[in-house]
Design an enzyme around this catalytic site. Structure first.
Site, PDB file in Angstrom:
ATOM      1  N   GLU A  22     -42.622   8.224  -8.301  1.00 30.17           N
ATOM      2  CA  GLU A  22     -42.092   7.178  -9.553  1.00 30.17           C
ATOM      3  C   GLU A  22     -42.198   5.774  -9.039  1.00 30.17           C
ATOM      4  O   GLU A  22     -42.169   5.551  -7.998  1.00 30.17           O
ATOM      5  CB  GLU A  22     -40.795   7.577 -10.125  1.00 30.17           C
ATOM      6  CG  GLU A  22     -41.024   8.846 -10.744  1.00 30.17           C
ATOM      7  CD  GLU A  22     -39.671   9.319 -11.238  1.00 30.17           C
ATOM      8  OE1 GLU A  22     -39.506  10.084 -12.253  1.00 30.17           O
ATOM      9  OE2 GLU A  22     -38.509   9.125 -10.671  1.00 30.17           O
ATOM     10  N   CYS A  81     -40.714  -1.462  -7.578  1.00 26.84           N
ATOM     11  CA  CYS A  81     -39.934  -0.672  -6.613  1.00 26.84           C
ATOM     12  C   CYS A  81     -41.105   0.498  -6.494  1.00 26.84           C
ATOM     13  O   CYS A  81     -41.294   1.331  -7.308  1.00 26.84           O
ATOM     14  CB  CYS A  81     -38.763  -0.306  -7.454  1.00 26.84           C
ATOM     15  SG  CYS A  81     -37.816   0.756  -6.168  1.00 26.84           S
ATOM     16  N   CYS A 135     -38.336  13.158   0.181  1.00 31.11           N
ATOM     17  CA  CYS A 135     -37.775  12.695   1.544  1.00 31.11           C
ATOM     18  C   CYS A 135     -36.589  13.370   2.407  1.00 31.11           C
ATOM     19  O   CYS A 135     -36.481  14.359   1.855  1.00 31.11           O
ATOM     20  CB  CYS A 135     -36.604  11.406   0.849  1.00 31.11           C
ATOM     21  SG  CYS A 135     -36.156  10.380   2.304  1.00 31.11           S
ATOM     22  N   CYS A 141     -29.783  12.244   2.278  1.00 31.15           N
ATOM     23  CA  CYS A 141     -28.665  11.463   1.907  1.00 31.15           C
ATOM     24  C   CYS A 141     -27.910  12.176   0.739  1.00 31.15           C
ATOM     25  O   CYS A 141     -28.532  12.556  -0.146  1.00 31.15           O
ATOM     26  CB  CYS A 141     -29.029  10.027   1.661  1.00 31.15           C
ATOM     27  SG  CYS A 141     -29.641   9.109   3.058  1.00 31.15           S
ATOM     28  N   CYS A 190     -28.259  10.802  -3.012  1.00 30.86           N
ATOM     29  CA  CYS A 190     -29.593  10.496  -3.476  1.00 30.86           C
ATOM     30  C   CYS A 190     -30.197  11.478  -4.035  1.00 30.86           C
ATOM     31  O   CYS A 190     -30.447  12.738  -3.511  1.00 30.86           O
ATOM     32  CB  CYS A 190     -30.267   9.848  -2.421  1.00 30.86           C
ATOM     33  SG  CYS A 190     -32.058   9.487  -2.893  1.00 30.86           S
ATOM     34  N   CYS A 201     -31.936   3.046  -8.798  1.00 29.24           N
ATOM     35  CA  CYS A 201     -31.704   3.575  -7.366  1.00 29.24           C
ATOM     36  C   CYS A 201     -31.408   5.121  -6.948  1.00 29.24           C
ATOM     37  O   CYS A 201     -30.361   5.477  -7.686  1.00 29.24           O
ATOM     38  CB  CYS A 201     -30.947   2.704  -6.260  1.00 29.24           C
ATOM     39  SG  CYS A 201     -31.341   0.981  -6.227  1.00 29.24           S
TER      40      CYS A 201
HETATM   41  N1  SAH Z   1     -34.820   5.432   2.041  1.00 32.09           N
HETATM   42  C1  SAH Z   1     -34.709   4.052   2.024  1.00 32.09           C
HETATM   43  C2  SAH Z   1     -35.254   3.424   0.628  1.00 32.09           C
HETATM   44  C3  SAH Z   1     -35.121   4.325  -0.623  1.00 32.09           C
HETATM   45  S1  SAH Z   1     -33.422   4.332  -1.344  1.00 32.09           S
HETATM   46  C4  SAH Z   1     -33.425   3.622   2.097  1.00 32.09           C
HETATM   47  O1  SAH Z   1     -32.606   4.714   2.332  1.00 32.09           O
HETATM   48  O2  SAH Z   1     -33.036   2.452   2.075  1.00 32.09           O
HETATM   49  C5  SAH Z   1     -33.235   2.952  -1.713  1.00 32.09           C
HETATM   50  C6  SAH Z   1     -31.696   2.365  -1.973  1.00 32.09           C
HETATM   51  O3  SAH Z   1     -31.228   3.064  -3.092  1.00 32.09           O
HETATM   52  C7  SAH Z   1     -30.816   2.671  -0.884  1.00 32.09           C
HETATM   53  O4  SAH Z   1     -30.200   1.569  -0.508  1.00 32.09           O
HETATM   54  C8  SAH Z   1     -30.117   3.807  -1.386  1.00 32.09           C
HETATM   55  O5  SAH Z   1     -29.030   4.109  -0.508  1.00 32.09           O
HETATM   56  C9  SAH Z   1     -29.881   3.510  -2.770  1.00 32.09           C
HETATM   57  N2  SAH Z   1     -29.520   4.791  -3.517  1.00 32.09           N
HETATM   58  C10 SAH Z   1     -29.580   5.779  -3.400  1.00 32.09           C
HETATM   59  N3  SAH Z   1     -29.207   6.766  -4.097  1.00 32.09           N
HETATM   60  C11 SAH Z   1     -28.549   6.042  -4.794  1.00 32.09           C
HETATM   61  C12 SAH Z   1     -27.481   6.255  -6.165  1.00 32.09           C
HETATM   62  N4  SAH Z   1     -27.312   7.537  -6.470  1.00 32.09           N
HETATM   63  N5  SAH Z   1     -26.925   5.381  -6.591  1.00 32.09           N
HETATM   64  C13 SAH Z   1     -27.273   3.892  -6.227  1.00 32.09           C
HETATM   65  N6  SAH Z   1     -28.142   3.473  -5.438  1.00 32.09           N
HETATM   66  C14 SAH Z   1     -28.720   4.618  -4.553  1.00 32.09           C
END
Ligand code: SAH
Length: 357
Positions: A91, A104, A111, A115, A118, A347
């Site tokens: 996406e 973006c 991935c 996390c 996420c 995000c």
């Molecule tokens: N892997 C990289 C880039 C992708 S995530 C990273 O971790 O930075 C991009 C941003 O979205 C990151 O700051 C991540 O923590 C945030 N993110 C992921 N899941 C989210 C969620 N459910 N709500 C808000 N932000 C989120």
């Protein structure tokens, strides 16, 4: 056998290639201008010798990912679901900002970082994207804008200036796919083509230390870096970003601080605010202590709910309290307004499918 992709070539590589075929190397700047500056997808109509035309269009694949769906949210955010040549999908999100756009980008299918908050992480890593699959996300997004957003703003509005910034904050951990991300950045920065300024590109990382070390060692162009911090406390950060167990925050920060920055650059810290987990005054003070002496901007992101998770978004008053505490230490911060969460484009809400499966 599949043809190599044109969108994988850096400018220097293209020049060398034309020279090796005894073709005029000035063709490289015309091709970059046509395909990247003008974002044309048909054959180059700038003056190219017939031999160059034939060589380029017979040798290279110009195929772009296909838009499977384009979902527009109430706030004009657009989530493009793109199908790659092997049927995997990623996406790309177009985020409006006044009359400009942020794009973006995804850097991987899925991935590996897992996390806990996420959505992308729930699917694991399927594969890295190639640089052509990263670069072409912009061409596809651009052309979508040209078709769907020109009428209200006039077609000239979709000019070079309308894409304000590129953020690697879509699916994937960009520094886990270092080589392809670096090459795509070299293409995006090249003055013959897109000519994005370094300060308009941001790579966001969960703190993938091997990638950060390569940033230092391997001549990475100095684009902006953002670190997903989410907590200064090891116990909490471990729960959110399991990578922290292997690559603790202190080691990550030590490397990030060595990355050369230009005058106007700063480190962005992203801080996901989760209700009653990391949004208390104590959390805010500890965060402030960690970052107060750094040239930084704190990006506060109220958690975007994802299916199947119990985490909740912080309450507005707690978000504001967190920001106020940072401000009392004179730490600049902004609250990232949630764009596109009604279409799961915000995000961490991105997830792939394999359309051939
Ligand atoms: N892997 C990289 C880039 C992708 S995530 C990273 O971790 O930075 C991009 C941003 O979205 C990151 O700051 C991540 O923590 C945030 N993110 C992921 N899941 C989210 C969620 N459910 N709500 C808000 N932000 C989120």
């Amino acid at each position: 056998m599949q043809k190599p992709h044109f969108y994988d070539l850096t400018y220097n590589h293209l020049v060398t290639l034309l020279e090796s075929k005894e073709l005029n190397p000035t063709g490289a700047s015309k091709l970059f201008r046509w395909h990247y500056k003008f974002k044309k997808t048909e054959k180059c109509e700038l003056e190219l010798s017939k031999a160059t035309q034939e060589f380029i269009y017979e040798t290279f694949n110009f195929q772009l990912p296909e838009i499977v769906t384009a979902v527009e949210s109430d706030d004009q955010t657009v989530k493009l679901l793109l199908k790659l040549s092997d049927g995997e999908t990623v996406e790309t999100v177009i985020i409006p900002f006044q009359n400009k756009y942020s794009i973006c980008l995804s850097s991987q299918v899925g991935c590996a970082m897992k996390c806990s908050f996420c959505y992308t992480g729930t699917q694991g890593l399927k594969r890295h994207l190639n640089s052509h699959e990263i670069v072409s996300q912009i061409i596809v997004a651009w052309n979508w804008l040209l078709i769907h957003r020109s009428s209200s703003e006039g077609s000239s509005a979709i000019g070079q200036k309308t894409i304000k910034s590129i953020v690697f904050m879509g699916q994937g951990e960009p520094l886990h796919n270092f080589d392809q991300v670096k090459k795509s950045i070299e293409i995006l920065l090249d003055q013959h083509g897109f000519s994005f300024g370094k300060e308009r590109i941001t790579i966001s990382t969960a703190g993938y230390l091997p990638g950060l070390k390569r940033w230092l060692a391997d001549d990475m162009p100095n684009v902006n870096i953002a670190l997903s911090l989410h907590s200064p406390m090891a116990e909490k950060r471990n729960k959110l970003i399991p990578l922290n167990l292997r690559y603790p925050l202190e080691e990550v920060l030590e490397i990030i601080e060595q990355i050369p920055m230009q005058k106007k650059q700063f480190i962005t810290f992203e801080y996901l605010l989760i209700d009653e987990f990391n949004d208390s005054s104590d959390d805010a003070h500890a965060t402030a202590q960690l970052v107060k002496d750094k040239k930084t901007l704190m990006n506060l992101i109220p958690f975007n709910p994802i299916p199947g998770l119990t985490f909740k978004r912080s309450r507005d008053e707690n978000v504001q309290n967190f920001k106020n505490i940072l401000e009392s230490y004179k730490i600049p911060s902004m609250i990232r307004t949630t764009k596109g969460d009604d279409i799961l484009a915000a995000c961490g809400q991105l997830k792939s499918k394999n359309l051939n499966a």
